[in-house]
Design an enzyme around this catalytic site. Structure first.
Site, mmCIF file in Angstrom:
data_model
loop_
_atom_site.group_PDB
_atom_site.id
_atom_site.type_symbol
_atom_site.label_atom_id
_atom_site.label_comp_id
_atom_site.label_asym_id
_atom_site.label_seq_id
_atom_site.Cartn_x
_atom_site.Cartn_y
_atom_site.Cartn_z
ATOM 1 N N HIS A 270 0.854 -1.201 0.000
ATOM 2 C CA HIS A 270 0.000 0.000 0.000
ATOM 3 C C HIS A 270 0.885 1.244 0.000
ATOM 4 C CE1 HIS A 270 -3.236 2.759 1.148
ATOM 5 N NE2 HIS A 270 -4.034 1.836 0.698
ATOM 6 N N ASP A 327 -7.913 -5.297 -0.796
ATOM 7 C CA ASP A 327 -8.269 -6.081 -1.992
ATOM 8 C C ASP A 327 -7.898 -7.554 -1.892
ATOM 9 O OD1 ASP A 327 -7.276 -3.157 -3.644
ATOM 10 O OD2 ASP A 327 -9.318 -3.921 -3.575
HETATM 11 C C1 SDX Z 1 -5.887 0.261 -3.182
HETATM 12 O O1 SDX Z 1 -4.282 4.701 -1.860
HETATM 13 C C2 SDX Z 1 -5.254 4.047 -1.381
HETATM 14 O O2 SDX Z 1 -5.752 4.357 -0.312
HETATM 15 C C3 SDX Z 1 -5.744 2.910 -2.255
HETATM 16 C C4 SDX Z 1 -6.794 2.003 -1.634
HETATM 17 C C5 SDX Z 1 -8.112 2.735 -1.445
HETATM 18 O O3 SDX Z 1 -8.909 2.296 -0.586
HETATM 19 O O4 SDX Z 1 -8.392 3.679 -2.211
HETATM 20 O O5 SDX Z 1 -6.354 1.504 -0.385
HETATM 21 C C6 SDX Z 1 -7.114 0.821 -2.546
HETATM 22 O O6 SDX Z 1 -5.560 0.662 -4.252
HETATM 23 C C7 SDX Z 1 -5.058 -0.743 -2.410
HETATM 24 C C8 SDX Z 1 -3.796 -1.202 -3.210
HETATM 25 C C9 SDX Z 1 -4.270 -2.224 -4.243
HETATM 26 N N1 SDX Z 1 -3.140 -2.602 -5.140
HETATM 27 C C10 SDX Z 1 -2.575 -3.805 -5.094
HETATM 28 O O7 SDX Z 1 -2.831 -4.656 -4.244
HETATM 29 C C11 SDX Z 1 -1.592 -4.064 -6.226
HETATM 30 C C12 SDX Z 1 -0.322 -4.716 -5.641
HETATM 31 N N2 SDX Z 1 0.316 -3.724 -4.784
HETATM 32 C C13 SDX Z 1 1.296 -2.916 -5.432
HETATM 33 O O8 SDX Z 1 1.218 -2.702 -6.784
HETATM 34 C C14 SDX Z 1 1.825 -1.811 -4.547
HETATM 35 O O9 SDX Z 1 1.921 -2.261 -3.270
HETATM 36 C C15 SDX Z 1 1.128 -0.466 -4.556
HETATM 37 C C16 SDX Z 1 0.886 0.033 -5.933
HETATM 38 C C17 SDX Z 1 -0.185 -0.554 -3.833
HETATM 39 C C18 SDX Z 1 2.056 0.466 -3.856
HETATM 40 O O10 SDX Z 1 3.232 0.447 -4.635
HETATM 41 P P1 SDX Z 1 4.528 1.230 -4.130
HETATM 42 O O11 SDX Z 1 4.187 2.663 -3.938
HETATM 43 O O12 SDX Z 1 5.681 0.895 -4.998
HETATM 44 O O13 SDX Z 1 4.709 0.584 -2.706
HETATM 45 P P2 SDX Z 1 5.934 0.774 -1.796
HETATM 46 O O14 SDX Z 1 6.643 2.070 -2.090
HETATM 47 O O15 SDX Z 1 5.466 0.543 -0.410
HETATM 48 O O16 SDX Z 1 6.887 -0.433 -2.251
HETATM 49 C C19 SDX Z 1 8.007 -0.710 -1.465
HETATM 50 C C20 SDX Z 1 8.724 -1.819 -2.189
HETATM 51 C C21 SDX Z 1 9.011 -1.509 -3.646
HETATM 52 O O17 SDX Z 1 10.232 -2.178 -3.961
HETATM 53 P P3 SDX Z 1 11.593 -1.270 -3.970
HETATM 54 O O18 SDX Z 1 11.374 -0.181 -4.992
HETATM 55 O O19 SDX Z 1 11.759 -0.744 -2.571
HETATM 56 O O20 SDX Z 1 12.664 -2.267 -4.380
HETATM 57 O O21 SDX Z 1 7.912 -3.005 -2.200
HETATM 58 C C22 SDX Z 1 7.694 -3.399 -3.536
HETATM 59 C C23 SDX Z 1 7.913 -2.191 -4.404
HETATM 60 O O22 SDX Z 1 8.308 -2.598 -5.697
HETATM 61 N N3 SDX Z 1 6.306 -3.848 -3.582
HETATM 62 C C24 SDX Z 1 5.911 -5.074 -3.880
HETATM 63 C C25 SDX Z 1 4.510 -5.049 -3.789
HETATM 64 N N4 SDX Z 1 4.106 -3.840 -3.442
HETATM 65 C C26 SDX Z 1 5.214 -3.088 -3.311
HETATM 66 N N5 SDX Z 1 6.575 -6.179 -4.226
HETATM 67 C C27 SDX Z 1 5.848 -7.295 -4.476
HETATM 68 N N6 SDX Z 1 4.506 -7.365 -4.401
HETATM 69 C C28 SDX Z 1 3.809 -6.267 -4.056
HETATM 70 N N7 SDX Z 1 2.478 -6.321 -3.975
#
Ligand code: SDX
Length: 392
Positions: A270, A327
């Site tokens: 998130h 989700d």
């Molecule tokens: C919603 O904003 C809201 O409030 C949204 C929401 C709402 O109610 O409106 O809560 C609803 O959208 C929830 C999120 C739903 N999306 C997913 O479940 C898709 C999978 N999750 C990811 O795509 C991701 O976690 C995001 C898009 C949600 C956040 O991405 P970020 O901003 O890159 O997350 P982060 O900065 O915390 O990531 C830290 C690290 C990164 O790696 P590095 O760059 O540090 O090497 O963790 C990695 C990311 O690449 N990472 C993941 C991951 N999510 C983040 N790696 C593997 N699997 C994942 N799901």
């Protein structure tokens, strides 16, 4: 200092707006709507109550709730011409494509609630959007399976009406299952609002230009559709189905950690929560209740629970503070109730419309609000003179 935690008003340096509606503390996994914890609202409240709370700032009295629920029920029908609009889509059109189109077209049918300078019209438009989303969503599902549309039945609750329009048929009576109705109402509450997420920010930005409320909500629906946002519930269940069995989980955990692999664990991580998403806990409990009530022994749920347990112990996910989000479990419940994965984000949009209209109203009623105009960090070419094509 309020209660058990230090009340941090937010990141004042990067805040896109001020709001009184929803508070999130991502480190502590706290979500409050007008000060009320999401766990308490999900367990004790109703979606209509929460919609009123988001819009008006206070929980309604019994009389206020009855009046609000009645007012919403006056707007559940859709202009009959819009049924023709549905028939312009291919049957296999994604229901989110239909929802985007139909909601965007509402201003052409409800022009008497598009004057954003009139507080009464703003509230009528808000009531219309909250009331019509279940009808629009159910019609998108019916159209996709070739069944006739059912008109709203206002003798039912908001959520019961939606379930009947979705799963009922003209040939026989539809009896709303109270356990399913309660589960769906709770799922709507969990999705109602979430501070300045991507789609809510889209609605606010669109609204800041003075666009009509129906167009603004259509913009929010389009943004929510993305798999990184609301589309994650559909993607998470498709992922769980692809994993299929518990023994294949390590393969997908490894892929999620591989920077060269674009695969991400859908329903995990998130932008704000660096702790457990409080909505996910309620969602998991609801999944247990619904599967038990329906007598569904879905191996997908076992895969989801095992995947969560493994990920929460894995150094990568612990270090990156990746936890299940709203989700991760919702799809298991929706699938057990009978919704196809293509309808999952439609249901998210149906519920989030209450948050979107509350946030839109908060913004548009601020006399000092100006058009949104994010700036950029320019990293392109410095100024240079034109070179005629013959000299290039
Ligand atoms: C919603 O904003 C809201 O409030 C949204 C929401 C709402 O109610 O409106 O809560 C609803 O959208 C929830 C999120 C739903 N999306 C997913 O479940 C898709 C999978 N999750 C990811 O795509 C991701 O976690 C995001 C898009 C949600 C956040 O991405 P970020 O901003 O890159 O997350 P982060 O900065 O915390 O990531 C830290 C690290 C990164 O790696 P590095 O760059 O540090 O090497 O963790 C990695 C990311 O690449 N990472 C993941 C991951 N999510 C983040 N790696 C593997 N699997 C994942 N799901």
């Amino acid at each position: 200092q309020t209660g058990a935690f230090t009340f941090d008003p937010g990141f004042t340096s990067t805040a896109s707006c001020e709001s009184k509606i929803t508070y999130i503390d991502g480190d502590q996994g706290i979500l409050l709507h007008r000060g009320y914890p999401i766990e308490q609202l999900a367990e004790q409240s109703s979606f209509m109550e929460v919609a009123y709370l988001l819009l008006h700032g206070e929980l309604p009295s019994g009389q206020e709730l009855d009046k609000f629920t009645y007012t919403i029920s006056r707007h559940t029908m859709l202009h009959e011409q819009l049924a023709t609009f549905y028939r312009g889509f291919r049957r296999d059109a994604h229901p989110m494509a239909i929802m985007c189109g139909v909601v965007g077209a509402l201003s052409a049918f409800y022009h008497d609630s598009t004057d954003i300078t009139d507080p009464h019209q703003r509230m009528v438009a808000s009531h219309r959007l909250i009331a019509k989303m279940p009808t629009i969503a159910a019609m998108a599902y019916k159209y996709s399976i070739g069944q006739p549309f059912l008109y709203p039945d206002n003798s039912l609750s908001y959520t019961g009406n939606f379930l009947r329009m979705t799963f009922g048929v003209p040939a026989e009576d539809y009896v709303v299952d109270p356990v399913i109705e309660r589960a769906m109402d709770r799922i709507f509450i969990l999705h109602a609002d979430h501070e300045q997420n991507a789609s809510t920010s889209t609605v606010r930005l669109a609204g800041s230009s003075g666009a009509n409320p129906f167009a603004c909500i259509a913009a929010g629906i389009a943004c929510l559709w993305g798999p990184a946002h609301g589309g994650a519930n559909e993607a998470a269940l498709n992922m769980l189905r692809e994993i299929g069995t518990v023994d294949r989980i390590p393969e997908y955990i490894a892929r999620a950690k591989d920077k060269n692999d674009p695969f991400r664990l859908m329903g995990f991580g998130h932008r704000v929560y660096k702790n457990y998403d409080p909505r996910a806990k309620v969602m998991q409990k609801t999944a247990n209740e619904v599967l038990e009530k329906l007598g569904v022994d879905d191996p997908i749920f076992d895969v989801a629970r095992e995947l969560e347990q493994i990920a929460l112990k894995d150094d990568y996910f612990v270090e990156k503070k990746l936890y299940p989000n709203v989700d991760f479990y919702s799809g298991v419940i929706l699938s057990a109730i009978g919704f196809p994965t293509s309808m999952f984000t439609v249901l998210f949009a149906l519920a989030r419309t209450t948050g979107w209209v509350a946030q839109w109203n908060e913004m548009i009623s601020d006399p000092d609000q100006k058009i949104g105009r994010p700036r950029q960090l320019y990293t392109g070419a410095t100024q240079r003179d034109y070179v005629p094509v013959g000299k290039r």
